[in-house]
Design an enzyme around this catalytic site. Structure first.
Site, PDB file in Angstrom:
ATOM      1  N   LYS A   1       7.618   7.799  -0.264  1.00  0.00           N
ATOM      2  CA  LYS A   1       7.866   7.519  -1.686  1.00  0.00           C
ATOM      3  C   LYS A   1       6.620   6.889  -2.331  1.00  0.00           C
ATOM      4  O   LYS A   1       5.824   6.245  -1.630  1.00  0.00           O
ATOM      5  CB  LYS A   1       9.100   6.638  -1.867  1.00  0.00           C
ATOM      6  CG  LYS A   1       8.871   5.185  -1.584  1.00  0.00           C
ATOM      7  CD  LYS A   1      10.014   4.331  -2.112  1.00  0.00           C
ATOM      8  CE  LYS A   1       9.633   2.880  -1.898  1.00  0.00           C
ATOM      9  NZ  LYS A   1       9.981   1.984  -2.932  1.00  0.00           N
TER      10      LYS A   1
ATOM     11  N   LYS B   1       3.944   0.991  -5.229  1.00  0.00           N
ATOM     12  CA  LYS B   1       2.915   0.227  -5.955  1.00  0.00           C
ATOM     13  C   LYS B   1       2.000  -0.544  -5.018  1.00  0.00           C
ATOM     14  O   LYS B   1       0.899  -0.909  -5.393  1.00  0.00           O
ATOM     15  CB  LYS B   1       3.543  -0.702  -6.986  1.00  0.00           C
ATOM     16  CG  LYS B   1       4.444  -1.784  -6.406  1.00  0.00           C
ATOM     17  CD  LYS B   1       4.922  -2.736  -7.487  1.00  0.00           C
ATOM     18  CE  LYS B   1       6.424  -2.830  -7.570  1.00  0.00           C
ATOM     19  NZ  LYS B   1       7.100  -3.273  -6.344  1.00  0.00           N
TER      20      LYS B   1
ATOM     21  N   LYS C   1       8.709  -1.434   6.517  1.00  0.00           N
ATOM     22  CA  LYS C   1       7.683  -2.425   6.171  1.00  0.00           C
ATOM     23  C   LYS C   1       7.199  -3.230   7.368  1.00  0.00           C
ATOM     24  O   LYS C   1       6.123  -3.817   7.328  1.00  0.00           O
ATOM     25  CB  LYS C   1       8.187  -3.356   5.064  1.00  0.00           C
ATOM     26  CG  LYS C   1       8.329  -2.632   3.736  1.00  0.00           C
ATOM     27  CD  LYS C   1       8.348  -3.568   2.552  1.00  0.00           C
ATOM     28  CE  LYS C   1       8.238  -2.750   1.262  1.00  0.00           C
ATOM     29  NZ  LYS C   1       8.299  -3.545   0.075  1.00  0.00           N
TER      30      LYS C   1
HETATM   31  N1  AQP Z   1       8.973   6.042  -5.714  1.00  0.00           N
HETATM   32  C1  AQP Z   1      10.025   5.582  -6.377  1.00  0.00           C
HETATM   33  N2  AQP Z   1      10.895   6.416  -6.961  1.00  0.00           N
HETATM   34  C2  AQP Z   1      11.971   5.956  -7.646  1.00  0.00           C
HETATM   35  N3  AQP Z   1      12.242   4.644  -7.779  1.00  0.00           N
HETATM   36  C3  AQP Z   1      11.392   3.778  -7.219  1.00  0.00           C
HETATM   37  N4  AQP Z   1      11.368   2.444  -7.155  1.00  0.00           N
HETATM   38  C4  AQP Z   1      10.284   2.043  -6.449  1.00  0.00           C
HETATM   39  N5  AQP Z   1       9.586   3.099  -6.026  1.00  0.00           N
HETATM   40  C5  AQP Z   1      10.249   4.195  -6.484  1.00  0.00           C
HETATM   41  C6  AQP Z   1      12.353   1.587  -7.771  1.00  0.00           C
HETATM   42  O1  AQP Z   1      11.660   0.591  -8.510  1.00  0.00           O
HETATM   43  C7  AQP Z   1      12.262  -0.668  -8.286  1.00  0.00           C
HETATM   44  C8  AQP Z   1      11.194  -1.538  -7.634  1.00  0.00           C
HETATM   45  O2  AQP Z   1      11.649  -2.250  -6.614  1.00  0.00           O
HETATM   46  P1  AQP Z   1      10.802  -3.288  -5.793  1.00  0.00           P
HETATM   47  O3  AQP Z   1       9.593  -3.720  -6.497  1.00  0.00           O
HETATM   48  O4  AQP Z   1      11.765  -4.369  -5.434  1.00  0.00           O
HETATM   49  O5  AQP Z   1      10.351  -2.591  -4.480  1.00  0.00           O
HETATM   50  P2  AQP Z   1      10.326  -1.190  -3.904  1.00  0.00           P
HETATM   51  O6  AQP Z   1      11.628  -0.499  -4.082  1.00  0.00           O
HETATM   52  O7  AQP Z   1       9.868  -1.320  -2.485  1.00  0.00           O
HETATM   53  O8  AQP Z   1       9.212  -0.516  -4.815  1.00  0.00           O
HETATM   54  P3  AQP Z   1       7.707  -0.181  -4.521  1.00  0.00           P
HETATM   55  O9  AQP Z   1       7.084   0.235  -5.808  1.00  0.00           O
HETATM   56  O10 AQP Z   1       7.612   0.794  -3.384  1.00  0.00           O
HETATM   57  O11 AQP Z   1       7.117  -1.561  -4.099  1.00  0.00           O
HETATM   58  P4  AQP Z   1       6.376  -1.999  -2.791  1.00  0.00           P
HETATM   59  O12 AQP Z   1       5.205  -1.094  -2.679  1.00  0.00           O
HETATM   60  O13 AQP Z   1       6.009  -3.415  -3.033  1.00  0.00           O
HETATM   61  O14 AQP Z   1       7.337  -1.847  -1.654  1.00  0.00           O
HETATM   62  C9  AQP Z   1      13.492  -0.413  -7.436  1.00  0.00           C
HETATM   63  O15 AQP Z   1      14.621  -0.208  -8.243  1.00  0.00           O
HETATM   64  C10 AQP Z   1      13.130   0.833  -6.703  1.00  0.00           C
HETATM   65  O16 AQP Z   1      14.257   1.557  -6.267  1.00  0.00           O
END
Ligand code: AQP
Length: 329
Positions: free
Chosen positions: A192, A195, A111
């Protein structure tokens, strides 16, 4: 009965990755355990957010939790910022965390990569995440694969605290799905699905209308072959689509391979889009009903009250052990 904690940042519209990697397990675990599920708004501000968007996404994502099957009669759903013990314990744990540990976190590296100005909050994010979990003495943390490293740090911090100040924290275990723990981007299977991605075609949002879902799946990148077979090393794109299919339909990867043996990718993709549409249709219907009813405010308020009760007990114990004088209010 175990205690379960997890959360999702309102840093974008929830995706199929969030659903498969985390939310499906939230729903599964609530029948067996005492669950706390939070909208992690304090984490979301580790990267810049527009206040209006943050407010909107926080409420929308809480409603999506309920629409996905989290039952407020069984689980506590709340906003992280409504329970101030998270931030306070976060600070206390930051003082126990080393720079080296934080520098090794791959999420921080990804990030912050290429950014000129990196907020200190992004760096200390894992200490706050440890506080989220430890303030409830959670036994289980349902997350996707990408959060495994943060969970390991949480266990290290819990052990370090217990060693210095006496047994206080439970060492939490990650709870990661066997298939779908890492749903990949539709346009690049080396990344991955996220969002917060600026490329809308890279993810399926839980609120994407059926036609958008069909379009995104039909345009999803695949290799130039024609064999629907699971092999992450040589066929990462098709493998990703197969695991999405499996997680949404309940079919095994082997059943999917047999069903599409000898067929081109087109038919498989068309069916996959329908499988996703059928999975999300009831969720979307319920989501709009919840938004209309206005019930989410009460659900969040009750969830925060219940969370506060447990979190304040833990924090009082932690502060007493660390040598803080009791505060009178
Ligand atoms: N691509 C993914 N596959 C499986 N699990 C996923 N998670 C996120 N993306 C995937 C799981 O969803 C939860 C969200 O965690 P978060 O919002 O704290 O942040 P993250 O893991 O960084 O998820 P994002 O969607 O990728 O958010 P951004 O874009 O804001 O960084 C966690 O349990 C994660 O493992």
């Amino acid at each position: 009965m175990k205690r379960v904690l997890s959360g999702i940042q309102p840093s974008g519209r929830l995706t199929l990755g969030n659903y498969i990697g985390a939310m499906k397990n939230f729903v599964k675990l609530q029948d067996l355990h005492q669950c706390y599920f939070m909208v992690a708004d304090l984490h979301a501000i580790t990267v810049p957010q527009q206040p209006e968007t943050l407010r909107d996404l926080s409420e929308a994502n809480a409603a999506l939790f309920i629409a996905a099957g989290i039952d407020p009669a069984k689980s506590n759903v709340f906003l992280q910022s409504a329970v101030p013990q998270h931030a306070e314990l976060g600070w206390l744990l930051t003082t126990l965390t080393t720079m080296g540990e934080l520098e090794r976190m791959t999420q921080f590296k990804e990030k912050s990569n290429g950014k000129e100005s990196i907020g200190a909050g992004l760096f200390v994010y894992p200490s706050l995440m440890a506080a989220d979990i430890l303030v409830y003495n959670a036994d289980l943390v349902p997350v996707g694969e990408d959060q495994k490293q943060h969970l390991e740090l949480t266990r290290d911090l819990a052990g370090r605290f217990n060693h210095r100040y006496g047994e206080c924290f439970t060492l939490p275990e990650p709870y990661i799905p066997e298939v779908g723990a890492r749903v990949m981007s539709l346009d690049d299977a080396s990344k991955k699905m996220s969002k917060s991605s600026s490329v809308a075609a890279s993810f399926i949002a839980l609120l994407d209308p059926p036609d958008v879902i069909r379009k995104k799946i039909s345009r999803a990148t695949t290799d130039s072959g024609a064999e629907v077979r699971y092999d992450e090393a040589t066929k990462p794109e098709i493998s990703n689509l197969m695991s999405i299919y499996s997680q949404c339909s309940g079919s095994s990867l082997e059943d999917i391979r047999l069903k599409y043996e000898g067929q081109m990718y087109g038919g498989f993709k068309k069916d996959l889009a329908e499988v996703i549409v059928n999975t999300l249709e009831p969720l979307q219907k319920r989501y709009y009903e919840i938004r209309e009813s206005g019930e989410i405010q009460d659900i969040l308020a009750q969830g925060a009250r219940n969370a506060h009760e447990v979190a304040s007990r833990t924090l009082d114990d932690v502060k007493q052990r660390m040598g803080f004088l009791p505060s009178k209010h």
